[in-house]
Write a protein that holds these residues in place. Structure first.
Motif, PDB file in Angstrom:
ATOM      1  N   ARG A   1      97.647 -39.088  15.521  1.00 11.09           N
ATOM      2  CA  ARG A   1      96.464 -38.004  15.227  1.00 11.09           C
ATOM      3  C   ARG A   1      96.727 -37.365  14.066  1.00 11.09           C
ATOM      4  O   ARG A   1      96.386 -36.814  13.555  1.00 11.09           O
ATOM      5  CB  ARG A   1      97.111 -36.354  16.672  1.00 11.09           C
ATOM      6  N   GLN A   2      98.166 -36.709  13.878  1.00  9.38           N
ATOM      7  CA  GLN A   2      98.329 -35.675  12.219  1.00  9.38           C
ATOM      8  C   GLN A   2      98.005 -36.575  11.239  1.00  9.38           C
ATOM      9  O   GLN A   2      97.358 -36.137  10.096  1.00  9.38           O
ATOM     10  CB  GLN A   2      99.596 -35.364  12.079  1.00  9.38           C
ATOM     11  N   GLU A   3      98.830 -37.795  11.724  1.00  8.19           N
ATOM     12  CA  GLU A   3      98.332 -38.440  10.035  1.00  8.19           C
ATOM     13  C   GLU A   3      96.442 -38.839   9.996  1.00  8.19           C
ATOM     14  O   GLU A   3      95.949 -38.807   8.344  1.00  8.19           O
ATOM     15  CB  GLU A   3      98.371 -40.483  10.866  1.00  8.19           C
ATOM     16  N   PHE A   4      96.103 -39.284  11.186  1.00  4.00           N
ATOM     17  CA  PHE A   4      94.707 -39.040  10.803  1.00  4.00           C
ATOM     18  C   PHE A   4      94.167 -37.312   9.692  1.00  4.00           C
ATOM     19  O   PHE A   4      93.353 -37.759   9.292  1.00  4.00           O
ATOM     20  CB  PHE A   4      93.594 -39.154  12.410  1.00  4.00           C
ATOM     21  N   VAL A   5      94.544 -36.645  10.975  1.00  2.00           N
ATOM     22  CA  VAL A   5      93.998 -35.060  10.663  1.00  2.00           C
ATOM     23  C   VAL A   5      94.426 -35.492   9.482  1.00  2.00           C
ATOM     24  O   VAL A   5      93.726 -34.817   8.092  1.00  2.00           O
ATOM     25  CB  VAL A   5      94.231 -34.250  11.287  1.00  2.00           C
ATOM     26  N   GLU A   6      95.041 -35.567   8.465  1.00  2.00           N
ATOM     27  CA  GLU A   6      96.003 -35.310   6.882  1.00  2.00           C
ATOM     28  C   GLU A   6      94.487 -36.321   6.131  1.00  2.00           C
ATOM     29  O   GLU A   6      94.508 -35.735   4.983  1.00  2.00           O
ATOM     30  CB  GLU A   6      96.839 -35.832   7.490  1.00  2.00           C
ATOM     31  N   LYS A   7      94.576 -37.105   6.361  1.00  2.00           N
ATOM     32  CA  LYS A   7      93.562 -39.025   5.986  1.00  2.00           C
ATOM     33  C   LYS A   7      92.651 -37.678   5.548  1.00  2.00           C
ATOM     34  O   LYS A   7      92.187 -38.015   4.799  1.00  2.00           O
ATOM     35  CB  LYS A   7      93.868 -39.878   6.723  1.00  2.00           C
ATOM     36  N   LEU A   8      92.067 -37.351   6.735  1.00  2.00           N
ATOM     37  CA  LEU A   8      90.249 -37.089   7.093  1.00  2.00           C
ATOM     38  C   LEU A   8      90.418 -35.839   6.143  1.00  2.00           C
ATOM     39  O   LEU A   8      89.245 -35.285   5.647  1.00  2.00           O
ATOM     40  CB  LEU A   8      89.645 -37.174   8.363  1.00  2.00           C
ATOM     41  N   SER A   9      91.403 -35.237   6.890  1.00  2.00           N
ATOM     42  CA  SER A   9      91.296 -33.555   5.329  1.00  2.00           C
ATOM     43  C   SER A   9      91.105 -34.079   4.327  1.00  2.00           C
ATOM     44  O   SER A   9      91.011 -32.495   3.265  1.00  2.00           O
ATOM     45  CB  SER A   9      92.121 -32.775   6.143  1.00  2.00           C
TER      46      SER A   9
END
Length: 176
Positions: free
Chosen positions: A29-37
């Motif tokens: 989840r954190q990886e995706f949030v960081e990428k989309l952010s």
């Protein structure tokens, strides 16, 4: 109601919401949030990765989450783990908010939910490609609207729910 061609496409000012209490067993989840952010801010309203300053209250039947997500075009529906057939309330709660779910979890999700009504991480090679597609949807009004023009559940479930003899439910009750 989606899919009846009379629904109003929501006009939302906020981009994407994510509400979770932890990283999930897959810990992605954190990886995706960081990428989309890197494209636009993701408002994280759960105790995990919180960046809005408070936790979204549960409310009745998760209504707090649903009401909060009513302000967003997209909301993440990331399962805790990927197991065949394992689909939780997460995608339903996003649909209830009338925003586009960004789903990560089992490939079996398309047995229950129409793949034209949500963004399925399984359709992409990696999170970078997924972010590129979300960016495209966010910037293409017609593509965004297309997610609201279809029935949410699959034709199989529409047939089951409309069966006047309720065969599916009778068989289910017999098994129980």
């Amino acid at each position: 109601k989606r899919g009846n061609n009379t629904n109003v496409i929501p006009n939302r000012e906020k981009f994407c919401s994510f509400i979770a209490t932890g990283p999930g067993l897959a810990n992605n989840r954190q990886e995706f949030v960081e990428k989309l952010s890197k494209y636009k801010q993701i408002d994280c309203g759960g105790s995990y990765l919180n960046n809005i300053g408070y936790n979204i209250p549960l409310g009745l039947n998760c209504s707090g989450k649903i009401e909060h997500n009513n302000n967003y075009k997209f909301a993440m529906a990331f399962e805790s783990a990927m197991y065949p057939g394992y689909v939780t309330e997460k995608i339903c709660d996003v649909f209830k908010s009338n925003c586009v779910p960004i789903y990560w979890g089992t490939k079996d999700v398309v047995k229950d939910y129409n793949p034209k009504t949500f963004i399925n991480a399984n359709d992409f090679e990696n999170f970078d490609d997924l972010v590129d597609y979300i960016t495209k949807v966010d910037n293409d009004e017609e593509l965004y609207k297309s997610f609201f023009k279809e029935q949410i559940i699959t034709p199989q479930w529409i047939d089951i729910l409309n069966d006047p003899n309720k065969i599916f439910f009778k068989n289910l009750a017999d098994c129980i």
